[in-house]
Motif scaffolding. Structure first.
Motif, mmCIF file in Angstrom:
data_model
loop_
_atom_site.group_PDB
_atom_site.id
_atom_site.type_symbol
_atom_site.label_atom_id
_atom_site.label_comp_id
_atom_site.label_asym_id
_atom_site.label_seq_id
_atom_site.Cartn_x
_atom_site.Cartn_y
_atom_site.Cartn_z
ATOM 1 N N ILE A 1 -34.093 -23.668 -51.840
ATOM 2 C CA ILE A 1 -33.557 -22.611 -51.442
ATOM 3 C C ILE A 1 -32.025 -22.705 -51.481
ATOM 4 C CG2 ILE A 1 -33.407 -21.184 -49.206
ATOM 5 C CD1 ILE A 1 -35.977 -21.800 -48.397
ATOM 6 N N THR B 1 -28.591 -15.803 -50.277
ATOM 7 C CA THR B 1 -29.766 -16.498 -50.689
ATOM 8 C C THR B 1 -30.590 -15.229 -51.324
ATOM 9 O OG1 THR B 1 -29.839 -18.193 -49.059
ATOM 10 C CG2 THR B 1 -31.777 -17.892 -50.357
ATOM 11 N N LEU C 1 -34.363 -14.417 -52.573
ATOM 12 C CA LEU C 1 -35.494 -14.804 -52.353
ATOM 13 C C LEU C 1 -36.573 -14.173 -53.461
ATOM 14 C CD1 LEU C 1 -37.929 -16.135 -50.722
ATOM 15 C CD2 LEU C 1 -37.914 -14.179 -49.461
ATOM 16 N N TYR C 2 -37.035 -14.889 -54.410
ATOM 17 C CA TYR C 2 -38.065 -14.337 -55.340
ATOM 18 C C TYR C 2 -39.623 -14.635 -54.565
ATOM 19 C CZ TYR C 2 -34.054 -14.758 -58.326
ATOM 20 O OH TYR C 2 -33.025 -14.568 -59.056
ATOM 21 N N TYR D 1 -42.479 -11.733 -48.624
ATOM 22 C CA TYR D 1 -41.495 -11.872 -47.467
ATOM 23 C C TYR D 1 -41.814 -12.936 -46.367
ATOM 24 C CZ TYR D 1 -40.075 -7.087 -48.954
ATOM 25 O OH TYR D 1 -39.686 -6.308 -49.963
ATOM 26 N N ASN E 1 -41.723 -15.910 -46.803
ATOM 27 C CA ASN E 1 -40.920 -16.723 -46.746
ATOM 28 C C ASN E 1 -39.562 -16.658 -46.405
ATOM 29 O OD1 ASN E 1 -42.804 -18.707 -48.331
ATOM 30 N ND2 ASN E 1 -42.379 -17.413 -50.285
ATOM 31 N N LEU E 2 -39.371 -15.605 -45.681
ATOM 32 C CA LEU E 2 -37.758 -15.156 -45.402
ATOM 33 C C LEU E 2 -37.568 -16.336 -44.195
ATOM 34 C CD1 LEU E 2 -38.317 -11.250 -44.992
ATOM 35 C CD2 LEU E 2 -36.483 -12.760 -46.230
ATOM 36 N N SER F 1 -38.078 -19.602 -43.689
ATOM 37 C CA SER F 1 -37.571 -20.642 -44.344
ATOM 38 C C SER F 1 -36.052 -20.446 -44.797
ATOM 39 C CB SER F 1 -38.541 -20.815 -45.539
ATOM 40 O OG SER F 1 -39.704 -21.455 -45.179
ATOM 41 N N VAL F 2 -35.832 -19.140 -45.308
ATOM 42 C CA VAL F 2 -34.371 -18.879 -45.796
ATOM 43 C C VAL F 2 -33.742 -18.883 -44.803
ATOM 44 C CG1 VAL F 2 -32.922 -16.928 -46.983
ATOM 45 C CG2 VAL F 2 -35.185 -17.378 -47.774
ATOM 46 N N GLU G 1 -30.821 -7.827 -44.887
ATOM 47 C CA GLU G 1 -31.611 -8.008 -46.403
ATOM 48 C C GLU G 1 -31.336 -6.999 -47.149
ATOM 49 O OE1 GLU G 1 -35.102 -10.404 -43.467
ATOM 50 O OE2 GLU G 1 -35.589 -8.223 -44.520
#
Length: 281
Positions: free
Chosen positions: A124, A214, A216-217, A220, A222-223, A225-226, A247
Motif C-alpha cells: 500500500i 493512496t 486503491l485498485y 472497497y 480494502n479501504l 487497510s489504506v 475518497e
C-alpha cells in the motif's frame, strides 16, 4: 394417508421438525387422531413438503417460505420473483466467497514464502501531495452505514441533475468527505460532492492542501487497510489530521462488471505536528 413416521421418512424430515412446522403453521397434518394424538399426512402433502425442502436448499427462511405458500397472488409469479431475488443474493455470496478464497490463497502463499500474513500492507503506497483549492457542489447529511449505498446513488443523482440543469462544468470525479471521527446513533456526518469549475449556490470552496494520497485498485473492503497505512505513515513522519478524510471515485461502481476494476483515491489531509518540547529555566 401417511403416518408422521412414513411422511418423515419419505421427505427426509424429522418428526420433530414436522411438529415444529405445524406449530408455526407452515404445513399442518391432514388429520390428527383425537384419541391418541397420532398425526397423519395426505399423499398430496408430499409435494408441498418437497417444495418446502427445495426452497430451504436455496436458503429461504421459514418465514419467506410461509409467505409464498400463503400468498393470494399467482404462486408461479410469486415464486419466480422470489427465486430471482434469491439468485442475486446467492451470486453475491459466491462473489464474496471467491474474494475470500483468493485472499486466503494469497495469505497461504505469503506464509509459505516466509512472509507475514500482514505483509500485504507493504504494497500500500502513500504519497505526500499538495491538492489545490476546488469548488464543491455538495450534499451533506448524516448517513447510517447500512444506508450508504442508497444515499450514494440518490445524492450523486441529484448532484448530476443539478450540473446538467445549470450547465455546470465538472472538473474531477465524484468524492465523499467524512466529517465524523466515528459513527454515532445518528450516523456518520457525510458529504457527497462533485468538483465544479463554477462557484454557484449550493457549492463551497474546499482547501485540502497537504494530503496523504493512496490509490486503491479493487474492492472497497480494502479501504480499512489504506486508512490504517496512512495513519501509520502520518504517525511515523510526524503529521496529524487537518481536515476531513475524503475518497475520490475514479471509476463509477455502477459501471464496472467486477470489483477488481474499481479505482479509488483516498486523501488524508495533514499538517506537521507542533512540537511540545519546551526548555526548562
Amino acid at each position: 394417508m401417511l403416518s408422521i413416521g412414513e411422511f418423515s421418512n419419505i421427505c427426509k424430515v424429522t418428526a420433530k421438525t414436522l411438529r415444529y412446522y405445524a406449530e408455526i403453521g407452515l404445513i399442518l397434518p391432514n388429520k390428527i387422531n383425537p384419541e391418541n394424538g397420532y398425526r397423519y399426512y395426505s399423499i398430496d402433502q408430499l409435494e408441498t413438503m418437497l417444495f418446502i425442502n427445495r426452497l430451504k436448499s436455496y436458503n429461504f427462511s421459514l418465514e419467506e417460505i410461509k409467505a409464498i405458500l400463503e400468498s393470494k397472488e399467482s404462486q408461479d409469479e410469486k415464486i419466480y420473483l422470489a427465486l430471482t431475488q434469491k439468485k442475486k443474493e446467492i451470486e453475491k455470496q459466491v462473489q464474496e466467497y471467491e474474494k475470500t478464497l483468493d485472499q486466503l490463497n494469497n495469505d497461504i502463499l505469503n506464509l509459505k514464502q516466509g512472509k507475514s500474513i500482514m505483509s500485504y500492507m507493504d504494497s500500500i503506497g502513500v504519497q505526500l501531495v499538495e491538492v489545490p483549492m476546488m469548488y464543491l457542489l455538495f450534499i451533506r447529511k448524516m448517513v447510517h452505514e447500512f444506508d450508504f449505498a442508497e444515499e450514494y446513488r440518490n445524492c450523486f443523482s441529484a448532484l448530476f441533475r443539478r450540473i446538467a440543469d445549470d450547465k455546470l462544468t465538472m472538473i474531477a470525479p465524484p468524492m465523499v468527505l467524512f466529517h465524523s471521527a466515528e459513527f454515532t446513533p445518528l450516523g456518520l456526518d457525510t458529504e457527497f460532492a462533485i468538483p465544479v469549475k463554477e462557484y454557484v449556490t449550493g457549492s463551497r470552496d474546499f482547501h485540502p492542501g497537504l494530503c496523504l494520497k493512496t490509490v486503491l485498485y479493487g474492492s472497497y473492503s480494502n479501504l480499512s487497510s489504506v486508512y490504517a497505512k496512512q495513519r501509520e505513515w502520518a504517525e511515523k513522519e510526524g503529521y496529524e489530521s487537518s481536515n476531513a478524510l475524503y475518497e475520490v471515485y475514479v471509476t463509477d461502481p455502477s459501471q464496472v462488471s467486477k470489483e477488481s476494476e474499481l479505482i479509488t483515491e483516498i486523501y488524508y489531509p495533514v499538517k506537521k505536528k507542533v512540537s511540545n518540547n519546551y526548555t526548562e529555566k
